[in-house]
Design a protein around this motif. Structure first.
Motif: not given
Length: 208
Positions: A104-106, A125, A128, A130-132, A134, A143, A147
């Motif tokens: 996941e991104l975060a 997140c 920007t 964005l879903d952390p 995702k 995206e 970021l």
């Protein structure tokens, strides 16, 4: 993929381990203008896969070389493109570090970039949009650019390490209590030092 038998059929082992080689064989057969018919009764649901793994069987399917057409070529191109995408995915580099694509991104930012903790990662997140949670592999190019621009506003990695080291040296130069205890390898934030100071003894002298 097994060889042809006497009846002109191709034996395909239905198991999870052989799935990659099976898909590659489908792409090769489809791109060589041969019609590939899937065996009846084989599904792709998790229940079907578990049943096949529990009782491995060998199914057969007929390969007909007489059928050629645009649908066969389209199938082959689609399978080959999906295999190529899975093998050559874009790398995501932020602050000079490779970001793992399966996280996941975060949490990928937390694990990869020095200077980004949980609070900073979720703040990035949010800023920007964005879903952390995702997955990094699902990010689009736009995206990724957003970021990268947001992370460029922070001091991270080697510049942050140099800044921290310079601050510790300054504390020692002015004979501050924290600087002196750093040099001696003692904890600097009023922790007990009779026991439980192993990390301080190991890390603090190298911070000056």
């Amino acid at each position: 993929l097994e060889s042809k038998n006497a009846a002109g059929r191709v034996a395909i082992p239905c198991s999870a381990m052989a799935m990659g080689r099976w898909l590659f064989a489908v792409a090769v057969l489809a791109t060589s203008s041969t019609a590939f018919l899937l065996p009846a009764g084989t599904g792709t649901s998790p229940r079907s896969v578990r049943r096949a793994e529990a009782a491995p069987q060998v199914f057969t399917s007929r390969v007909s070389c007489g059928l050629t057409g645009s649908s066969t070529v389209a199938l082959g191109l689609a399978v080959a493109a999906s295999i190529r995408r899975s093998l050559t995915q874009r790398r995501l580099r932020l602050a000079g570090k490779d970001i793992p694509r399966n996280k996941e991104l975060a949490y990928a930012l937390i694990c990869s970039v020095y200077g980004i903790g949980k609070t900073t990662a979720f703040k990035i997140c949010v800023d920007t949009s964005l879903d952390p949670h995702k997955i990094v592999a699902e990010l689009t190019e736009e995206e990724e650019l957003r970021l990268s621009d947001e992370i460029g506003k922070y001091v991270l990695e080697n510049p942050l390490r140099r800044m921290t080291k310079a601050n510790c040296k300054t504390l020692l130069e002015i004979k501050h209590r924290r600087g002196v205890r750093l040099q001696k390898g003692l904890p600097v934030r009023f922790q007990r030092s009779k026991t439980n100071n192993r990390n301080a003894r190991k890390l603090n002298p190298g911070r000056i």
